[in-house]
Scaffold this motif. Structure first.
Motif, PDB file in Angstrom:
ATOM      1  N   LEU A 243       0.972  -1.100   0.118  1.00 20.31           N
ATOM      2  CA  LEU A 243      -0.049   0.072  -0.079  1.00 20.31           C
ATOM      3  C   LEU A 243       0.846   1.037   0.006  1.00 20.31           C
ATOM      4  N   PRO A 244       1.685   1.491  -1.109  1.00 24.34           N
ATOM      5  CA  PRO A 244       2.428   2.394  -1.192  1.00 24.34           C
ATOM      6  C   PRO A 244       2.066   4.076  -1.012  1.00 24.34           C
ATOM      7  N   SER A 245       0.702   4.035  -1.403  1.00 26.66           N
ATOM      8  CA  SER A 245       0.322   5.487  -1.412  1.00 26.66           C
ATOM      9  C   SER A 245      -1.195   5.320  -0.629  1.00 26.66           C
ATOM     10  N   GLY A 246      -1.213   4.800   0.550  1.00 27.47           N
ATOM     11  CA  GLY A 246      -2.666   4.537   0.998  1.00 27.47           C
ATOM     12  C   GLY A 246      -2.961   5.710   2.141  1.00 27.47           C
ATOM     13  N   GLU A 247      -4.110   6.201   2.237  1.00 29.26           N
ATOM     14  CA  GLU A 247      -4.733   7.059   2.757  1.00 29.26           C
ATOM     15  C   GLU A 247      -5.356   6.477   4.085  1.00 29.26           C
ATOM     16  N   ASP A 252     -15.662   8.221  11.218  1.00 31.54           N
ATOM     17  CA  ASP A 252     -16.726   9.128  10.676  1.00 31.54           C
ATOM     18  C   ASP A 252     -16.586   9.711   9.176  1.00 31.54           C
ATOM     19  N   GLY A 253     -15.531   9.274   8.564  1.00 30.03           N
ATOM     20  CA  GLY A 253     -15.235   9.874   7.245  1.00 30.03           C
ATOM     21  C   GLY A 253     -14.145  10.863   7.027  1.00 30.03           C
ATOM     22  N   THR A 254     -13.528  11.406   8.010  1.00 29.81           N
ATOM     23  CA  THR A 254     -12.739  12.358   8.003  1.00 29.81           C
ATOM     24  C   THR A 254     -11.360  11.692   7.319  1.00 29.81           C
ATOM     25  N   ARG A 255     -10.881  12.386   6.262  1.00 32.72           N
ATOM     26  CA  ARG A 255      -9.710  11.786   5.440  1.00 32.72           C
ATOM     27  C   ARG A 255      -8.328  12.398   6.055  1.00 32.72           C
ATOM     28  N   LEU A 256      -7.441  11.553   6.662  1.00 29.53           N
ATOM     29  CA  LEU A 256      -6.317  12.239   7.042  1.00 29.53           C
ATOM     30  C   LEU A 256      -5.219  12.135   6.266  1.00 29.53           C
ATOM     31  N   GLY A 257      -5.425  11.623   5.063  1.00 27.41           N
ATOM     32  CA  GLY A 257      -4.159  11.723   4.003  1.00 27.41           C
ATOM     33  C   GLY A 257      -3.523  10.578   4.212  1.00 27.41           C
ATOM     34  N   ASP A 258      -2.255  10.676   3.649  1.00 28.43           N
ATOM     35  CA  ASP A 258      -1.143   9.476   3.737  1.00 28.43           C
ATOM     36  C   ASP A 258      -1.047   9.101   5.222  1.00 28.43           C
ATOM     37  N   PHE A 259      -1.079   7.823   5.360  1.00 32.40           N
ATOM     38  CA  PHE A 259      -1.312   7.214   6.758  1.00 32.40           C
ATOM     39  C   PHE A 259      -0.059   7.328   7.382  1.00 32.40           C
ATOM     40  N   ARG A 260       1.149   7.386   6.467  1.00 30.72           N
ATOM     41  CA  ARG A 260       2.530   7.415   7.177  1.00 30.72           C
ATOM     42  C   ARG A 260       2.736   8.925   7.561  1.00 30.72           C
ATOM     43  N   ARG A 261       2.117  10.013   7.243  1.00 35.03           N
ATOM     44  CA  ARG A 261       2.322  11.294   7.561  1.00 35.03           C
ATOM     45  C   ARG A 261       1.154  12.021   8.686  1.00 35.03           C
ATOM     46  N   VAL A 262       0.339  10.983   9.008  1.00 34.97           N
ATOM     47  CA  VAL A 262      -0.874  11.505   9.856  1.00 34.97           C
ATOM     48  C   VAL A 262      -0.153  12.080  11.441  1.00 34.97           C
TER      49      VAL A 262
END
Length: 262
Positions: A243-247, A252-262
């Motif tokens: 999952l090289p570019s997984g988000e 609740d649906g909140t998008r946090l972005g790249d999981f590595r950078r949260v």
């Protein structure tokens, strides 16, 4: 193209398979309180009734035709017995009185498929592909697996692949140093070469690779992988590389972005 849409606020998603509408969950871990008492000496009141009620409510609210559990329906890694078996029997009966139930075998499901063979459908631990009208692809195909082992390469022919096992969570900090941990979804295009086992031969994908959806654990007591913490070991043998570019997304649906950078 198959669509897998999370149920807002819940660790569950709905897939339109053309001929039927499926509710998908992962890592129910029925009997977890029994397991924690046996494994760690931790005494907790059972939430079996709440888990069962939530599953049945979600089936009704989403108008699902089938429940698909992406592995670890049970908690203890042994054939179910005693209070755990009683919880499983009651849960399975409550669900199958409403809709059919499919279990994708997980690493905690030893003996579950055999014990309840007359009540549920079973997909093996390397997963399988469901959906498509009459086996076709006009409504899309959804791959399902647990994730504790490399999948069957045929899952790469699906539009979307759904998995459990990882129990993804994110650790969130506020401006004054406080923190909390929340369950999360991970979604992104899969890297086929990292996803399948090289011993299965070459990887051939026609068109774009499928989207991989890593489900949060249905059972909030089962812990998980803090995906945004350096040094955290992942459980699935193909993550995080597949999952090289997984988000990451909160329930609740909140998008946090790249999981590595949260």
């Amino acid at each position: 193209m198959a669509r897998v849409e999370p149920v807002v606020g819940e660790p569950a998603a709905v897939a339109d398979l053309g001929s039927e509408r499926a509710l998908l969950v992962a890592d129910v871990h029925a009997g977890i309180e029994v397991g924690l008492r046996y494994e760690r000496g931790i005494e907790l009141d059972s939430r079996a009734d709440e888990r069962r009620a939530l599953l049945c409510d979600l089936v009704a609210e989403t108008d699902a035709d089938r429940l698909v559990v992406l592995g670890d329906l049970a908690h203890r890694i042994a054939a179910p017995e005693g209070a755990e078996r009683e919880e499983l029997e009651t849960l399975i009966r409550a669900v199958t009185d409403r809709v059919p139930m499919t279990l994708v075998e997980g690493n905690h499901d030893a003996g579950v498929a055999e014990t309840f063979a007359d009540a549920i459908d079973v997909i093996g631990p390397r997963g399988g592909v469901i959906g498509g009208s009459d086996g076709g692809s006009e409504h899309g195909r959804v791959g399902v697996l647990h994730g504790h082992t490399h999948p069957d390469p045929t899952l790469l022919d699906a539009d979307v692949v759904c998995m459990g096992h990882e129990h993804p969570q994110v650790r969130l900090e506020d401006s004054v140093g406080g923190s909390r941990v929340e369950r999360a979804w991970l979604r992104g295009a899969v890297d086929p070469a990292a996803f399948v086992d090289g011993r299965d031969g070459g990887v051939a994908v026609s068109g774009d690779p499928p989207e991989l959806v890593v489900f949060p654990a249905f059972n909030e007591r089962s812990g998980g992988t803090w995906v945004n913490v350096d040094g955290q070991s992942f459980l699935a043998p193909f993550l995080p590389d597949a999952l090289p570019s997984g988000e990451a997304y909160l329930l609740d649906g909140t998008r946090l972005g790249d999981f590595r950078r949260v």
